[in-house]
Enzyme design. Structure first.
Site, mmCIF file in Angstrom:
data_model
loop_
_atom_site.group_PDB
_atom_site.id
_atom_site.type_symbol
_atom_site.label_atom_id
_atom_site.label_comp_id
_atom_site.label_asym_id
_atom_site.label_seq_id
_atom_site.Cartn_x
_atom_site.Cartn_y
_atom_site.Cartn_z
ATOM 1 C CG ASP A 33 -2.066 0.983 1.097
ATOM 2 O OD1 ASP A 33 -3.217 0.548 0.951
ATOM 3 O OD2 ASP A 33 -1.792 2.211 1.133
ATOM 4 C CB ILE A 34 0.789 4.297 -2.112
ATOM 5 C CG1 ILE A 34 1.872 5.229 -2.610
ATOM 6 C CG2 ILE A 34 -0.499 5.037 -1.775
ATOM 7 C CD1 ILE A 34 1.565 5.838 -3.974
ATOM 8 C CG ASN A 91 -12.258 -0.871 3.470
ATOM 9 O OD1 ASN A 91 -12.717 -1.288 4.531
ATOM 10 N ND2 ASN A 91 -11.061 -0.321 3.379
ATOM 11 C CD GLU A 99 -9.845 6.134 0.562
ATOM 12 O OE1 GLU A 99 -8.713 5.961 0.055
ATOM 13 O OE2 GLU A 99 -10.034 6.684 1.662
ATOM 14 C CB VAL A 100 -9.182 1.844 -5.172
ATOM 15 C CG1 VAL A 100 -8.794 1.379 -6.571
ATOM 16 C CG2 VAL A 100 -8.208 2.909 -4.668
ATOM 17 C CG HIS A 104 -8.593 -3.024 -2.652
ATOM 18 N ND1 HIS A 104 -9.519 -2.328 -3.395
ATOM 19 C CD2 HIS A 104 -8.484 -2.350 -1.479
ATOM 20 C CE1 HIS A 104 -9.939 -1.280 -2.711
ATOM 21 N NE2 HIS A 104 -9.332 -1.280 -1.539
ATOM 22 C CG MET A 105 -7.767 -9.409 1.516
ATOM 23 S SD MET A 105 -9.503 -9.622 1.990
ATOM 24 C CE MET A 105 -9.844 -11.213 1.251
ATOM 25 C CG HIS A 106 -6.846 -3.010 2.881
ATOM 26 N ND1 HIS A 106 -6.085 -1.869 2.768
ATOM 27 C CD2 HIS A 106 -8.039 -2.716 2.292
ATOM 28 C CE1 HIS A 106 -6.779 -0.923 2.135
ATOM 29 N NE2 HIS A 106 -7.976 -1.415 1.841
HETATM 30 P P1 AMP Z 1 -9.898 1.362 0.135
HETATM 31 O O1 AMP Z 1 -10.448 2.427 1.030
HETATM 32 O O2 AMP Z 1 -10.056 -0.003 0.714
HETATM 33 O O3 AMP Z 1 -10.436 1.463 -1.289
HETATM 34 O O4 AMP Z 1 -8.333 1.613 0.102
HETATM 35 C C1 AMP Z 1 -7.583 1.907 -1.034
HETATM 36 C C2 AMP Z 1 -6.142 1.779 -0.652
HETATM 37 O O5 AMP Z 1 -5.368 1.939 -1.830
HETATM 38 C C3 AMP Z 1 -5.634 2.809 0.352
HETATM 39 O O6 AMP Z 1 -5.090 2.137 1.480
HETATM 40 C C4 AMP Z 1 -4.568 3.589 -0.427
HETATM 41 O O7 AMP Z 1 -3.484 3.976 0.370
HETATM 42 C C5 AMP Z 1 -4.169 2.571 -1.484
HETATM 43 N N1 AMP Z 1 -3.603 3.142 -2.705
HETATM 44 C C6 AMP Z 1 -4.101 4.151 -3.458
HETATM 45 N N2 AMP Z 1 -3.310 4.368 -4.526
HETATM 46 C C7 AMP Z 1 -2.307 3.460 -4.461
HETATM 47 C C8 AMP Z 1 -1.169 3.181 -5.265
HETATM 48 N N3 AMP Z 1 -0.906 3.882 -6.383
HETATM 49 N N4 AMP Z 1 -0.343 2.183 -4.893
HETATM 50 C C9 AMP Z 1 -0.592 1.475 -3.770
HETATM 51 N N5 AMP Z 1 -1.640 1.693 -2.963
HETATM 52 C C10 AMP Z 1 -2.493 2.679 -3.297
#
Ligand code: AMP
Length: 122
Positions: A33-34, A91, A99-100, A104-106
């Site tokens: 994660d960034i 999420n 957000e994205v 994705h799995m954290h």
């Molecule tokens: P979510 O709220 O679960 O959609 O989280 C999206 C995650 O993506 C966040 O933890 C961000 O820090 C991460 N993220 C966004 N852009 C990037 C990127 N370019 N590379 C790696 N992680 C990212």
């Protein structure tokens, strides 16, 4: 939620922007994660265009589903958090604070993570 092919993870999958890769196979990509929230914070994503867990579970092949789950466990072992413990979390949607819009799995670990949700948040 509809799939936006220009979301940031789709762009990572197309190689348009870089990532710090930790794992890849035919169906899965994982990268750091960034903006890490814990010492270990990896995102494990299917390569297919799935927006959510319900979308993925309805449409993905058995091979894609198995690959995503197996990859997540392997990464936990490979990064050394399997013994100490870790958390996987996805999420989804507005209430889930996604957000994205690419599934994705954290994978969080590397320190005690506390309770999942504070009692006051119920
Ligand atoms: P979510 O709220 O679960 O959609 O989280 C999206 C995650 O993506 C966040 O933890 C961000 O820090 C991460 N993220 C966004 N852009 C990037 C990127 N370019 N590379 C790696 N992680 C990212």
């Amino acid at each position: 939620m509809t799939y936006d092919p220009n979301n940031i993870f789709a762009r990572i999958l197309r190689g348009e922007i870089p990532c710090k890769k930790v794992y890849e196979d035919a169906h899965v990509l994982a990268f750091h994660d960034i903006n890490p929230q814990t010492p270990v914070h990896v995102l494990v994503i299917p390569k297919g265009a799935y927006v959510s867990f319900d979308d993925f579970s309805a449409k993905a092949s058995d091979a894609e589903i198995a690959a995503w789950i197996r990859a997540t466990g392997k990464i936990a072992r490979d990064l050394g958090v399997a013994e100490s413990g870790y958390r996987v979390l996805s999420n989804i949607g507005s209430d889930g604070h996604q957000e994205v819009p690419h599934l994705h799995m954290h994978l969080f670990g590397g320190k005690p993570l506390g309770r999942m949700i504070k009692p006051a948040d119920k």
